[in-house]
Each structure stands twice: as C-alpha cells, then as structure tokens.
Design a protein around this motif. Structure first.
Motif, mmCIF file in Angstrom:
data_model
loop_
_atom_site.group_PDB
_atom_site.id
_atom_site.type_symbol
_atom_site.label_atom_id
_atom_site.label_comp_id
_atom_site.label_asym_id
_atom_site.label_seq_id
_atom_site.Cartn_x
_atom_site.Cartn_y
_atom_site.Cartn_z
ATOM 1 N N ASN A 45 0.873 -1.162 0.000
ATOM 2 C CA ASN A 45 0.000 0.000 0.000
ATOM 3 C C ASN A 45 0.896 1.192 0.000
ATOM 4 O O ASN A 45 1.017 1.899 0.975
ATOM 5 C CB ASN A 45 -0.852 0.070 1.253
ATOM 6 C CG ASN A 45 -1.497 1.438 1.316
ATOM 7 O OD1 ASN A 45 -2.192 1.804 0.388
ATOM 8 N ND2 ASN A 45 -1.229 2.189 2.354
ATOM 9 N N ASN A 47 2.158 4.629 -0.214
ATOM 10 C CA ASN A 47 1.476 5.900 -0.232
ATOM 11 C C ASN A 47 2.569 6.954 -0.318
ATOM 12 O O ASN A 47 3.428 7.000 0.538
ATOM 13 C CB ASN A 47 0.749 6.002 1.116
ATOM 14 C CG ASN A 47 -0.301 7.048 1.083
ATOM 15 O OD1 ASN A 47 -0.338 7.845 0.153
ATOM 16 N ND2 ASN A 47 -1.145 7.061 2.084
ATOM 17 N N ASN A 51 3.208 8.743 6.049
ATOM 18 C CA ASN A 51 2.413 8.205 7.158
ATOM 19 C C ASN A 51 3.115 8.485 8.482
ATOM 20 O O ASN A 51 2.940 7.764 9.440
ATOM 21 C CB ASN A 51 2.249 6.695 6.994
ATOM 22 C CG ASN A 51 1.292 6.361 5.877
ATOM 23 O OD1 ASN A 51 0.474 7.185 5.495
ATOM 24 N ND2 ASN A 51 1.399 5.174 5.341
ATOM 25 N N ASN A 92 -10.143 -0.033 -1.888
ATOM 26 C CA ASN A 92 -10.111 0.395 -0.496
ATOM 27 C C ASN A 92 -10.121 1.916 -0.366
ATOM 28 O O ASN A 92 -9.643 2.476 0.606
ATOM 29 C CB ASN A 92 -8.936 -0.246 0.249
ATOM 30 C CG ASN A 92 -7.694 -0.340 -0.624
ATOM 31 O OD1 ASN A 92 -7.498 0.491 -1.494
ATOM 32 N ND2 ASN A 92 -6.861 -1.332 -0.382
ATOM 33 N N TYR A 93 -10.685 2.579 -1.373
ATOM 34 C CA TYR A 93 -10.893 4.030 -1.272
ATOM 35 C C TYR A 93 -12.126 4.305 -0.408
ATOM 36 O O TYR A 93 -12.958 3.424 -0.188
ATOM 37 C CB TYR A 93 -11.100 4.640 -2.661
ATOM 38 C CG TYR A 93 -9.809 4.753 -3.443
ATOM 39 C CD1 TYR A 93 -9.002 5.873 -3.310
ATOM 40 C CD2 TYR A 93 -9.400 3.737 -4.282
ATOM 41 C CE1 TYR A 93 -7.808 5.980 -4.008
ATOM 42 C CE2 TYR A 93 -8.208 3.827 -4.985
ATOM 43 C CZ TYR A 93 -7.423 4.954 -4.842
ATOM 44 O OH TYR A 93 -6.247 5.050 -5.524
ATOM 45 N N ARG A 271 -2.998 -3.444 -5.163
ATOM 46 C CA ARG A 271 -2.556 -3.285 -3.761
ATOM 47 C C ARG A 271 -3.602 -3.966 -2.919
ATOM 48 O O ARG A 271 -4.788 -3.709 -3.096
ATOM 49 C CB ARG A 271 -2.589 -1.806 -3.338
ATOM 50 C CG ARG A 271 -1.679 -0.884 -4.047
ATOM 51 C CD ARG A 271 -1.845 0.507 -3.438
ATOM 52 N NE ARG A 271 -3.180 1.031 -3.638
ATOM 53 C CZ ARG A 271 -3.506 1.918 -4.548
ATOM 54 N NH1 ARG A 271 -2.593 2.407 -5.344
ATOM 55 N NH2 ARG A 271 -4.733 2.339 -4.665
ATOM 56 N N ARG A 275 -6.246 -1.038 4.118
ATOM 57 C CA ARG A 275 -6.131 0.391 4.422
ATOM 58 C C ARG A 275 -7.099 0.835 5.513
ATOM 59 O O ARG A 275 -6.906 1.881 6.118
ATOM 60 C CB ARG A 275 -6.334 1.221 3.150
ATOM 61 C CG ARG A 275 -5.066 1.251 2.307
ATOM 62 C CD ARG A 275 -5.311 1.617 0.868
ATOM 63 N NE ARG A 275 -6.067 2.811 0.632
ATOM 64 C CZ ARG A 275 -5.549 3.973 0.223
ATOM 65 N NH1 ARG A 275 -4.265 4.108 0.047
ATOM 66 N NH2 ARG A 275 -6.332 4.993 -0.034
ATOM 67 N N MET A 278 -5.218 0.818 8.571
ATOM 68 C CA MET A 278 -4.285 1.942 8.625
ATOM 69 C C MET A 278 -5.017 3.261 8.870
ATOM 70 O O MET A 278 -4.375 4.310 8.986
ATOM 71 C CB MET A 278 -3.516 2.045 7.304
ATOM 72 C CG MET A 278 -2.757 0.800 6.954
ATOM 73 S SD MET A 278 -1.941 1.022 5.367
ATOM 74 C CE MET A 278 -1.270 -0.615 5.125
ATOM 75 N N GLY A 281 -8.748 4.308 4.750
ATOM 76 C CA GLY A 281 -9.626 3.853 3.670
ATOM 77 C C GLY A 281 -10.694 2.911 4.172
ATOM 78 O O GLY A 281 -10.899 2.772 5.379
ATOM 79 N N ASN A 287 -9.614 -7.869 1.125
ATOM 80 C CA ASN A 287 -8.783 -7.737 2.335
ATOM 81 C C ASN A 287 -9.191 -8.738 3.409
ATOM 82 O O ASN A 287 -8.446 -8.966 4.366
ATOM 83 C CB ASN A 287 -8.935 -6.350 2.978
ATOM 84 C CG ASN A 287 -8.327 -5.225 2.175
ATOM 85 O OD1 ASN A 287 -8.785 -4.094 2.276
ATOM 86 N ND2 ASN A 287 -7.312 -5.505 1.396
#
Ligand SMILES: C[S@@+](CC[C@H](N)C(=O)[O-])C[C@H]1O[C@@H](n2cnc3c(N)ncnc32)[C@H](O)[C@@H]1O
Ligand code: SF4
Length: 498
Positions: A45, A47, A51, A92-93, A271, A275, A278, A281, A287
């Motif tokens: 993932n 980004n 982060n 996963n948006y 991906r 998320r 995390m 997302g 997942n």
C-alpha cells in the motif's frame, strides 16, 4: 558509497550498473538483487504521502490551515465524491454504494451540497484560499462522474466564483465507463472540464466481472471513443495483478489502447493491504482473511513473479509505442502534454509539491511552500461522520493533521519528486532545506545506493540533478517507501497509525 565519494557531490556518484535500456531485461534480477524492494501484495500500500510526522490536533490543524501564507502561491483543489454505483472487490478508497430508489436519486445533490458547504467553510476560515492561483482542480472519488452534469455545473460555478483560477487551469473529471456512454463528456466539456480520467482496469470482461465492476469491455471501448471525440487529454486507468489476468491478456489490452492512441495509460499494480486498519480507507472484500485464503487456494491471486511479468509485458509495449512514464506509472504518448510530457495535475502535485486543498470524506491535502515544514490535513474518513459533522454545526470536518519537519519533510518531498519521474534538482533542496543532497548524510548514502543499483542516473546537461531510470520507475513505490520514507524520513512502522 564512501564518505570521500559522497563529499565530492554528484560527479562522484557512480553511474548505475543496472541502467538497462529496457526494464524487461531484468525485473526478476532486480528484485533478487534488491530484496528490500520485494513487497508482497498484502503489504503493498505504498502511499507517497507520508504516514509519519508529528500528530496535530484538530484545532492545531485548523490553525495551520488558517495561518498558512498561501495567498499568491499556486494551489490545487481536490474534491472527493464518495459515491459508487457498485463496489469493486479490490477497492479500499473511501466510498459507499448509492442506494436504490429516491434516496439514491437524491445522493448527487446531497453530496454536492456537502462539498459546497465544506468549501464555503474553508474559504471563510482561511481567506488566503481565495487569493491563491488555482492551477488544477480534480474531481475524483469514489465516482465523481456519478454526480451528473447539473451537480457538476454547480460545483464548477462555485469554484469559479470563489477561487482565483489560473487562465489555463487544468480541470479534471474522473469517472467510470458506465457513466460515459451518452452525452456526458460533451456536456462536461461545455461546463468547463478540460481533462478526463476513466477507470477501465481490464478489457477482459471476465476480469472486471470477477472484480465486481459494472462495465464490460464494449462499454469501456465506447467510453474511450467518446473521450477521444472530446479532443481533450485523458488517461485510462489499468490494473495488473488481478485474478484471471495473465501477461498475454494484459498485453492484449495495452496493445489495444495504444492502437487507439490513448494519450495516457496509467498502470496500477493491485494493492491489497488493509487500508481500513491503517485508518486511511475502507476495507475491500479481498482484504478479508477468509476471502484472501480462498482466492489463494484457488490460485486466483497472481504471485509476485507473475504480477511483475505482467508489468514487463505492458512496459515493453508502451516503450515500443513511444510512451514515456511521467509521473511514474502514468505512460504518456509524446506531445500530449507540453513542458516535459507530464500532466499539470502531476507536475504540481508531485514535482513541485504545491499545496493541495482537499475536500470530502477521507480527503487529505498538504500545505507547503518555501519553508522547511509541511503540514498534512486529513478529513474525517467515516462518510456518515463527515456528513454529520457538517450538518450538526459550524467548523471544518477535519480528523487530524501531521507536521513534518527536517528529515521527515525532506523524505516526503523527495518521495514526491521521485514519483514525478522528472529531474530531482539538488539546488531546490539546498535553497529550501539547506542540505546538500549528494554530499550530506543520510541523503548522499541513499542516492549513492540508488545509483549503484541502477535505480537513478545523472541527467545529462544538468550537473545537479538525478532522475529515476526505467528500473527505478518500475519499483518507484517500493523505492519511495524504503529509501525516502524509511531511510530519510525515519518511518519504520509497517502500518500507519494516524
Ligand atoms: C480513485 S480510483 C477509482 C476511480 C473510479 N471510480 C474507477 O473505478 O475507475 C482510481 C484508480 O485507482 C486504481 N485502484 C483502485 N483500487 C486499487 C487497488 N486496490 N490497487 C491498485 N489500484 C487500484 C484503479 O485503476 C482506479 O481506476
Ligand atoms: S474502484 Fe471506483 S467504482 Fe470501484 S468501488 Fe472503487 S471508487 Fe468505486
């Protein structure tokens, strides 16, 4: 690299041994030689946004927004529309499925009202926003095209009335093929959009059906015809590493897009990191552990090797077709974009790293400039929570922020610069951060390592710049994570705890 070599600056950085003219010659070798860059599908993932950094409270984030010296400096607007007509199993948006019936019919108006409300509040809170030249506007999601012409017009009218748009402002609309089957694109041009992005993922209907998408290959091709008819630049998003894909099948898809003269072909590796865990997302169906296990048992998820074989097949064709990647992963036909063959939204977002003002649930932006810190702003990611915050009273729907300073900020800005796939200019980092990229540690060691491994190379004619090689482009997200976020930014956690 030795200290002596580092202190001699870029001229001492040895040209890489792996600067293959074709990445097809060695992704497998590259991954063997660089085990740190072997990142499996479930961890993947990457980004480019950091982060890490110091957490800011909501009130400190709001204060940073209010006091940012942004008047007169280029800025960019992003509006996140969290609506989808269907939910894809890999996605996963931050988004939700539009309900059937009257509730669903009202959703485009309700979400436009919410975005307008948030924008109005930000303008009142941070008056500099009205005086920052806006060079690009991006409506994405979710599915921004689901708003329809009437609501899109309301948004653009508001933006034109309240912000200072540059004369040549790039105004992009992102959407799905199923929303571009009739006159929607001609209408979008008439109201002011001048660039488009469409998510096709695959031209194999079996691949898209398995992922739960609501369009087949014929609809995708029809949308591409409509996009071509606008005469505007556009990109087609394609994915690799999906179930039912093979190198041969993805190559067939890309060949077709090249034959259609698609201006920009964006290639995304699947991906599948969680998320939601995390905090950035929604959880995708793929997942879920039991689903992942079943997909693995049925050999539906391609292995890392198979996934990279798909990428190599794609890239061979793109190179033969004369396409060039800039930013990394976005392959442009020559001549589509003046000035470096990179879309404006990418140049300012990645290469220049101008401030990004982001609206909508889960949207994140950043405030940057000449100073040596960067502030990230994060909106509430929970869709209902975001709407409630706006309906229940005054204030901004912020969730948190981060302040990055020193090495953290440099690591992040370098990650953005690498993503741009344009020359990384040491002079810019000297002026902004007072560091010598090719002499001071830890930067010099990082660049020497990248150079030795053939992942960056000097840029002829610009003595102070290096740029990613094609091998570096192939592994750009992994490089950004390992070399810039971890080795320079000091970010060592496997997951992001916002
Ligand atoms: C903002 S998203 C979605 C936009 C639009 N709703 C669509 O479905 O095309 C933009 C692109 O990200 C890519 N994408 C989405 N989820 C992904 C994932 N899990 N892994 C890799 N790429 C992904 C897809 O290519 C998608 O078109
Ligand atoms: S990929 Fe696009 S259409 Fe599919 S769920 Fe995600 S945002 Fe919605």
């Amino acid at each position: 690299m030795s200290k002596t070599a580092a202190s001699a600056g870029i001229t001492a950085l040895r040209p890489g041994t792996g600067t293959a003219p074709r990445p097809g010659t060695g992704l497998a070798r590259l991954l063997r030689e660089n085990p740190a860059l072997r990142i499996g599908q479930d961890e993947y993932n990457i980004n480019v946004t950091a982060n890490y950094g110091d957490q800011l409270s909501i009130s400190d984030t709001a204060e940073a927004l209010r006091t940012h010296p942004g008047a007169g400096r280029p800025a960019h607007l992003y509006f996140h529309v969290p609506l989808c007509a269907y939910i894809c199993h890999f996605c996963n948006y931050v988004k939700r499925k539009v309900a059937d019936g009257p509730e669903g019919e009202a959703a485009p108006r309700i979400w436009t009202d919410l975005l307008l409300d948030e924008s109005g509040r930000r303008l009142a809170h941070a008056p500099w926003l009205a005086h920052a030249p806006v060079e690009s506007v991006y409506l994405g999601g979710g599915t921004a095209s689901l708003l329809g012409t009437e609501q899109l017009r309301r948004l653009l009218d508001h933006i034109r009335a309240h912000y200072t748009l540059a004369d040549d402002c790039e105004i992009s609309l992102e959407g799905n093929p199923d929303n571009f089957q009739r006159d929607e694109l001609a209408e979008a041009c008439a109201i002011g959009f001048n660039r488009f992005s469409v998510g096709v993922q695959s031209l194999q209907s079996e691949v898209n059906a398995f992922a739960g998408r609501g369009h087949d290959a014929a609809m995708s091709l029809r949308a591409i015809d409509k996009l071509r008819a606008t005469g505007k630049p556009f990109n087609v998003d394609m994915m690799f590493g999906l179930p039912h894909q093979t190198p041969g099948r993805v190559a067939d898809d890309i060949r077709r897009l090249i034959d259609l003269d698609v201006p920009t072909i964006t290639i995304y590796r699947l991906r599948n990191a969680d998320r939601a865990k995390m905090g950035i997302g929604n959880r995708a169906l793929w997942n879920v552990e039991s689903v992942k296990t079943r997909l693995r048992e049925e050999h539906l998820f391609p292995s890392l090797g198979e996934t990279y074989a798909m990428r190599e097949a794609i890239v061979e064709l793109l190179l033969d077709g004369g396409y060039h990647p800039s930013p990394c992963g976005w392959w442009n036909r020559p001549g589509v974009y003046p000035d470096g063959n990179i879309p404006r939204v990418s140049r300012n977002k990645w290469q220049r790293h101008d401030s990004m003002i982001a609206y909508g649930p889960g949207a994140y932006g950043w405030l940057t400039g000449d100073g040596d810190t960067v502030v990230q702003t994060h909106n509430i990611a929970d869709i209902s929570g975001y709407a409630r915050r706006l309906k229940d009273g005054p204030g901004l729907p912020l969730a948190s922020g981060r302040r990055l300073a020193g090495y953290q900020a440099i690591g992040m800005v370098l990650g953005f610069a690498f993503k741009a796939n344009q020359p990384i200019d040491a002079g810019r980092f000297r002026r902004r951060f007072g560091v010598e990229l090719f002499r001071d540690e830890p930067f010099a060691g990082v660049f020497a390592d990248l150079m030795d491994r053939g992942l960056v190379e000097p840029v002829p004619g610009t003595p102070e710049s290096v740029a990613p090689t094609l091998d570096g482009e192939a592994l750009h997200e992994e490089i950004i994570s390992v070399y810039f976020h971890q080795r320079i930014g000091g970010f060592a956690e496997a997951v992001c705890h916002r």
